[in-house]
Design an enzyme around this catalytic site. Structure first.
Site, PDB file in Angstrom:
ATOM      1  N   ALA A 201      -8.187  -0.839   6.014  1.00 24.71           N
ATOM      2  CA  ALA A 201      -8.181  -2.366   6.640  1.00 24.71           C
ATOM      3  C   ALA A 201      -9.113  -2.505   7.976  1.00 24.71           C
ATOM      4  CB  ALA A 201      -6.869  -2.690   7.161  1.00 24.71           C
ATOM      5  N   ALA A 202     -10.205  -1.668   8.209  1.00 23.28           N
ATOM      6  CA  ALA A 202     -10.897  -1.927   9.282  1.00 23.28           C
ATOM      7  C   ALA A 202     -11.882  -3.015   8.982  1.00 23.28           C
ATOM      8  CB  ALA A 202     -11.848  -0.699   9.401  1.00 23.28           C
ATOM      9  N   GLY A 203     -12.415  -3.322   7.699  1.00 23.17           N
ATOM     10  CA  GLY A 203     -13.260  -4.405   7.411  1.00 23.17           C
ATOM     11  C   GLY A 203     -12.341  -5.884   7.513  1.00 23.17           C
ATOM     12  N   ASP A 204     -10.886  -5.567   7.021  1.00 21.80           N
ATOM     13  CA  ASP A 204     -10.318  -6.977   7.196  1.00 21.80           C
ATOM     14  C   ASP A 204      -9.771  -7.246   8.649  1.00 21.80           C
ATOM     15  OD1 ASP A 204     -10.145  -6.729   4.355  1.00 21.80           O
ATOM     16  OD2 ASP A 204      -8.426  -5.410   4.544  1.00 21.80           O
TER      17      ASP A 204
ATOM     18  N   ASN B 298      -3.934  -8.740   4.991  1.00 20.20           N
ATOM     19  CA  ASN B 298      -4.646  -8.098   6.174  1.00 20.20           C
ATOM     20  C   ASN B 298      -5.446  -8.902   6.978  1.00 20.20           C
ATOM     21  OD1 ASN B 298      -3.512  -5.663   4.816  1.00 20.20           O
ATOM     22  ND2 ASN B 298      -5.261  -4.862   4.448  1.00 20.20           N
TER      23      ASN B 298
ATOM     24  N   ASP C  74       0.805  -1.264   0.042  1.00 23.12           N
ATOM     25  CA  ASP C  74       0.116   0.001  -0.075  1.00 23.12           C
ATOM     26  C   ASP C  74       0.989   1.263  -0.140  1.00 23.12           C
ATOM     27  OD1 ASP C  74      -2.176  -1.789   0.177  1.00 23.12           O
ATOM     28  OD2 ASP C  74      -2.934  -0.965   2.196  1.00 23.12           O
TER      29      ASP C  74
ATOM     30  N   LYS D 281      -6.326  -7.341   0.895  1.00 29.08           N
ATOM     31  CA  LYS D 281      -7.190  -7.742   1.685  1.00 29.08           C
ATOM     32  C   LYS D 281      -7.020  -9.000   2.415  1.00 29.08           C
ATOM     33  CE  LYS D 281     -10.469  -4.894  -0.737  1.00 29.08           C
ATOM     34  NZ  LYS D 281     -10.423  -3.825  -0.054  1.00 29.08           N
ATOM     35  N   GLY D 282      -6.447  -9.974   1.712  1.00 29.24           N
ATOM     36  CA  GLY D 282      -6.003 -11.331   1.966  1.00 29.24           C
ATOM     37  C   GLY D 282      -4.974 -11.242   3.046  1.00 29.24           C
TER      38      GLY D 282
HETATM   39  O1  RIB Z   1      -8.934  -3.351   2.410  1.00 28.89           O
HETATM   40  C1  RIB Z   1      -8.053  -2.608   2.462  1.00 28.89           C
HETATM   41  C2  RIB Z   1      -7.074  -3.257   1.387  1.00 28.89           C
HETATM   42  O2  RIB Z   1      -7.675  -3.109   0.189  1.00 28.89           O
HETATM   43  C3  RIB Z   1      -5.606  -2.379   1.613  1.00 28.89           C
HETATM   44  O3  RIB Z   1      -4.646  -2.853   2.214  1.00 28.89           O
HETATM   45  C4  RIB Z   1      -5.302  -2.528  -0.258  1.00 28.89           C
HETATM   46  O4  RIB Z   1      -4.333  -3.131  -0.410  1.00 28.89           O
HETATM   47  C5  RIB Z   1      -6.562  -3.163  -0.787  1.00 28.89           C
HETATM   48  O5  RIB Z   1      -6.271  -4.446  -1.180  1.00 28.89           O
END
Ligand code: RIB
Length: 295
Positions: A243-246, A44, A14, A41-42
């Site tokens: 990354a809050a959702g992750d 994270n 990122d 997302k993965g």
């Molecule tokens: O969900 C956040 C992520 O979405 C970020 O880290 C970015 O890399 C995108 O994949």
């Protein structure tokens, strides 16, 4: 011993820019800050699971470049099994993340090596499979099929949102969507807990036994065989929602893998995501178990 959670998905570097607002077409603006931070997302979600104490393996691809090495090392440093993170020709996935004064993000993703991810029975093992949509959808469906047949709990985060193939719906046990994803997948308005509950119930009719809608500052709606419940958010100063959702998904799955009830797992997810939004970056912002309140 197999990891209890396997994440099949993306790894991105990122490149985060902090701005007062998004620039207009043709406009050059001065940014307020810059951060290079492991994301995707993965990856994270894998880090969020690992930092809550779960045993996690990642299946994904990086390029043969410095970003790829850095992403692999970051995951390994968090205790994620990276034996099935392959290096392939070409560039590692990159996400350009613009974060505004309210902490809201706008993300442009160049998938690179993430396009090369392949599902196979050798690399997938565990009690939970976590999926997102930043790797080829055909492979997401294959991974879900393999793990569903093995009796694993298949968790899908349909992000970035796209229309999901019909065959995927019946392979998913838990679907976790934000309001944009829930609205796009159902064609229904999703803006508050009441209409999110209607959307979540409608999604359940397509296959997943549990549907979760995350609503940011309005909390989370959970629909399962016990009905619909709303869990309020905690009030904090939001710095960056990346990354809050992750983080929610990882902490929720780690709690389920540790034997907590669905309601308790959702509350763990909210608590972890609440900490995440108070800090900048993707993996940099994901909390550790020792930062969580309660047992
Ligand atoms: O969900 C956040 C992520 O979405 C970020 O880290 C970015 O890399 C995108 O994949």
């Amino acid at each position: 011993m197999a990891a209890s959670i396997v994440v099949f998905g993306s790894l991105n570097m990122d490149l985060m820019v902090r701005v007062t607002r998004a620039p207009r077409a043709g406009e050059t603006m001065r940014g307020l800050g810059f951060l290079t931070n492991p994301g995707g997302k993965g990856a994270n979600q894998a880090v969020a699971c690992a930092r809550q104490g779960a045993s996690v393996a990642m299946v994904g691809c990086v390029g043969e470049d410095d970003f790829g090495e850095a992403l692999r090392h970051a995951l390994a440093a968090d205790g994620v099994d990276v034996a099935n993170v392959r290096s392939v020709e070409g560039s590692t996935g990159v996400a350009v993340v613009m974060v505004d004064a309210e902490g809201e993000n706008r993300i442009t993703l160049v998938p690179g090596a993430n396009e090369s991810v392949k599902a196979d029975g050798e690399t997938l093992a565990g009690e939970f499979l976590l999926l997102q949509c930043e790797v080829p959808m055909s492979e997401v469906v294959l991974a879900a099929g393999i793990m569903h047949a093995r009796g694993a709990i298949v968790v899908l985060n349909p992000a970035p949102v796209c229309q999901l193939p019909d065959e995927l719906w019946s392979l998913v046990d838990i679907i976790v969507m934000n309001e944009i994803e829930a609205a796009e997948l159902t064609g229904l308005p999703v803006s508050d807990p009441a209409n999110a509950a209607i959307a979540a119930s409608s999604v359940r009719q397509r296959g997943p036994s549990t549907a979760i809608v995350t609503l940011g500052g309005q909390g989370v709606v959970l629909a399962d065989e016990d009905g619909c419940r709303h869990f309020p958010a905690m009030d904090v100063q939001v710095v960056d929602t990346t990354a809050a959702g992750d983080t929610f998904i990882g902490a929720m799955c780690a709690a389920r893998a540790a034997g907590r009830s669905m309601d308790a797992a959702v509350m763990r997810g909210i608590q972890a995501a609440t900490i995440c939004v108070t800090r900048p970056g993707a993996q940099a912002s994901i909390p550790y178990l020792h930062e969580m309140a309660g047992p």
